[in-house]
Design a protein around this motif. Structure first.
Motif, PDB file in Angstrom:
ATOM      1  N   GLU A 186     -12.197 -21.931  19.066  1.00 42.08           N
ATOM      2  CA  GLU A 186     -13.461 -22.583  19.432  1.00 42.08           C
ATOM      3  C   GLU A 186     -13.337 -24.099  19.297  1.00 42.08           C
ATOM      4  N   ILE A 187     -12.702 -24.554  18.217  1.00 44.65           N
ATOM      5  CA  ILE A 187     -12.488 -26.000  18.026  1.00 44.65           C
ATOM      6  C   ILE A 187     -11.638 -26.558  19.166  1.00 44.65           C
ATOM      7  N   ASN A 188     -10.573 -25.832  19.541  1.00 44.07           N
ATOM      8  CA  ASN A 188      -9.712 -26.283  20.639  1.00 44.07           C
ATOM      9  C   ASN A 188     -10.494 -26.374  21.954  1.00 44.07           C
ATOM     10  N   ASN A 189     -11.346 -25.389  22.211  1.00 43.64           N
ATOM     11  CA  ASN A 189     -12.174 -25.391  23.420  1.00 43.64           C
ATOM     12  C   ASN A 189     -13.133 -26.588  23.418  1.00 43.64           C
ATOM     13  N   LYS A 203     -12.951 -19.173   3.642  1.00 42.25           N
ATOM     14  CA  LYS A 203     -11.865 -18.775   2.753  1.00 42.25           C
ATOM     15  C   LYS A 203     -12.304 -17.583   1.895  1.00 42.25           C
ATOM     16  N   SER A 204     -11.509 -16.538   1.963  1.00 47.63           N
ATOM     17  CA  SER A 204     -11.770 -15.357   1.144  1.00 47.63           C
ATOM     18  C   SER A 204     -10.468 -14.600   0.966  1.00 47.63           C
ATOM     19  N   SER A 205     -10.526 -13.502   0.256  1.00 47.72           N
ATOM     20  CA  SER A 205      -9.308 -12.726   0.014  1.00 47.72           C
ATOM     21  C   SER A 205      -9.281 -11.471   0.878  1.00 47.72           C
ATOM     22  N   MET A 206      -9.811 -11.554   2.085  1.00 48.76           N
ATOM     23  CA  MET A 206      -9.909 -10.379   2.940  1.00 48.76           C
ATOM     24  C   MET A 206      -8.697 -10.188   3.838  1.00 48.76           C
ATOM     25  N   GLY A 207      -7.681 -10.982   3.692  1.00 52.63           N
ATOM     26  CA  GLY A 207      -6.451 -10.765   4.443  1.00 52.63           C
ATOM     27  C   GLY A 207      -6.606 -10.961   5.927  1.00 52.63           C
ATOM     28  N   ASP A 208      -6.333  -9.894   6.723  1.00 54.28           N
ATOM     29  CA  ASP A 208      -6.327  -9.978   8.186  1.00 54.28           C
ATOM     30  C   ASP A 208      -7.657 -10.437   8.758  1.00 54.28           C
ATOM     31  N   LYS A 209      -8.763  -9.957   8.200  1.00 52.26           N
ATOM     32  CA  LYS A 209     -10.078 -10.362   8.718  1.00 52.26           C
ATOM     33  C   LYS A 209     -10.256 -11.872   8.588  1.00 52.26           C
ATOM     34  N   TYR A 210      -9.787 -12.411   7.480  1.00 53.87           N
ATOM     35  CA  TYR A 210      -9.876 -13.850   7.256  1.00 53.87           C
ATOM     36  C   TYR A 210      -9.055 -14.600   8.301  1.00 53.87           C
ATOM     37  N   GLU A 211      -7.830 -14.140   8.543  1.00 52.76           N
ATOM     38  CA  GLU A 211      -6.961 -14.808   9.508  1.00 52.76           C
ATOM     39  C   GLU A 211      -7.520 -14.721  10.928  1.00 52.76           C
ATOM     40  N   THR A 212      -8.074 -13.556  11.290  1.00 50.04           N
ATOM     41  CA  THR A 212      -8.658 -13.388  12.623  1.00 50.04           C
ATOM     42  C   THR A 212      -9.861 -14.310  12.801  1.00 50.04           C
ATOM     43  N   GLY A 213     -10.728 -14.352  11.811  1.00 50.56           N
ATOM     44  CA  GLY A 213     -11.909 -15.221  11.877  1.00 50.56           C
ATOM     45  C   GLY A 213     -11.521 -16.685  11.955  1.00 50.56           C
ATOM     46  N   ARG A 214     -10.544 -17.042  11.172  1.00 47.34           N
ATOM     47  CA  ARG A 214     -10.073 -18.436  11.164  1.00 47.34           C
ATOM     48  C   ARG A 214      -9.457 -18.805  12.517  1.00 47.34           C
ATOM     49  N   GLU A 215      -8.685 -17.873  13.104  1.00 48.12           N
ATOM     50  CA  GLU A 215      -8.074 -18.111  14.413  1.00 48.12           C
ATOM     51  C   GLU A 215      -9.146 -18.259  15.490  1.00 48.12           C
ATOM     52  N   ARG A 267     -15.594 -27.068  12.223  1.00 48.31           N
ATOM     53  CA  ARG A 267     -14.550 -27.314  11.219  1.00 48.31           C
ATOM     54  C   ARG A 267     -15.080 -27.027   9.818  1.00 48.31           C
ATOM     55  N   ALA A 268     -16.337 -27.410   9.558  1.00 51.58           N
ATOM     56  CA  ALA A 268     -16.938 -27.153   8.245  1.00 51.58           C
ATOM     57  C   ALA A 268     -17.053 -25.653   7.993  1.00 51.58           C
ATOM     58  N   SER A 269     -17.453 -24.904   9.009  1.00 51.46           N
ATOM     59  CA  SER A 269     -17.574 -23.455   8.826  1.00 51.46           C
ATOM     60  C   SER A 269     -16.200 -22.813   8.694  1.00 51.46           C
ATOM     61  N   SER A 270     -15.195 -23.419   9.300  1.00 54.96           N
ATOM     62  CA  SER A 270     -13.821 -22.920   9.167  1.00 54.96           C
ATOM     63  C   SER A 270     -13.367 -23.045   7.715  1.00 54.96           C
ATOM     64  N   ASN A 271     -13.760 -24.119   7.073  1.00 52.38           N
ATOM     65  CA  ASN A 271     -13.394 -24.322   5.665  1.00 52.38           C
ATOM     66  C   ASN A 271     -14.166 -23.375   4.747  1.00 52.38           C
ATOM     67  N   ASP A 272     -15.338 -22.926   5.193  1.00 55.68           N
ATOM     68  CA  ASP A 272     -16.171 -22.038   4.379  1.00 55.68           C
ATOM     69  C   ASP A 272     -15.725 -20.582   4.444  1.00 55.68           C
TER      70      ASP A 272
END
Length: 146
Positions: free
Chosen positions: A53-56, A36-48, A29-34
């Motif tokens: 992983e958190i759900n698993n 944040k960037s303005s990279m658009g799709d790459k950011y959303e894919t990484g966050r997803e 969760r901490a790395s999920s908060n870290d």
């Protein structure tokens, strides 16, 4: 054979696993908060991916918490038949019917911990010392039950 010590080992292993999973969830969760960037799709894919992983990890934690709840109800009293909490010696090995956490070593003996819902435990359920059973075309004899 001291079942109370074996039960304590199982409880400790489950508690350790819960602690590890909680730590992993917090770190993820901490790395999920870290991220944040303005990279658009790459950011959303990484966050997803991090969310998956958190759900698993959360699913694994819930399963382990269920195991802990089951193990809390187990008594170390002697058993005369195969049931939850029984330590069963067959001619093929030692089995502790409790929670499925794998193999543990106790007094230089390997003990396989199995869930009461496992096929092996279901086949052995209710049997007594000296009785036979077969699983996967392997015949076994119950030599002792504690």
């Amino acid at each position: 054979m001291d079942k109370s010590k074996i039960l304590e080992i199982v409880k400790n292993k489950i508690s350790d696993k819960i602690q590890q999973l909680e730590n992993l969830i917090a770190e993820t969760r901490a790395s999920s908060n870290d991220t944040k960037s303005s990279m658009g799709d790459k950011y959303e894919t990484g966050r997803e991916m991090l969310q998956q992983e958190i759900n698993n990890l959360q699913r694994q934690l819930n399963e382990t918490l269920n195991q802990q709840a089951i193990i809390q109800k187990i008594s170390s009293d002697p058993s005369s038949k195969v049931q939850n909490g029984a330590l069963v010696k067959t001619d093929k090995g030692l089995f502790y019917i409790s929670a499925s956490i794998g193999e543990i070593n106790f007094e230089n003996q390997k003990i396989m911990t199995i869930s009461s819902e496992s096929p092996l435990a279901k086949i052995m359920s209710g049997l007594k010392k000296g009785e036979n059973f077969s699983i996967n075309k392997n015949d076994q004899v119950i030599e002792n039950i504690w």
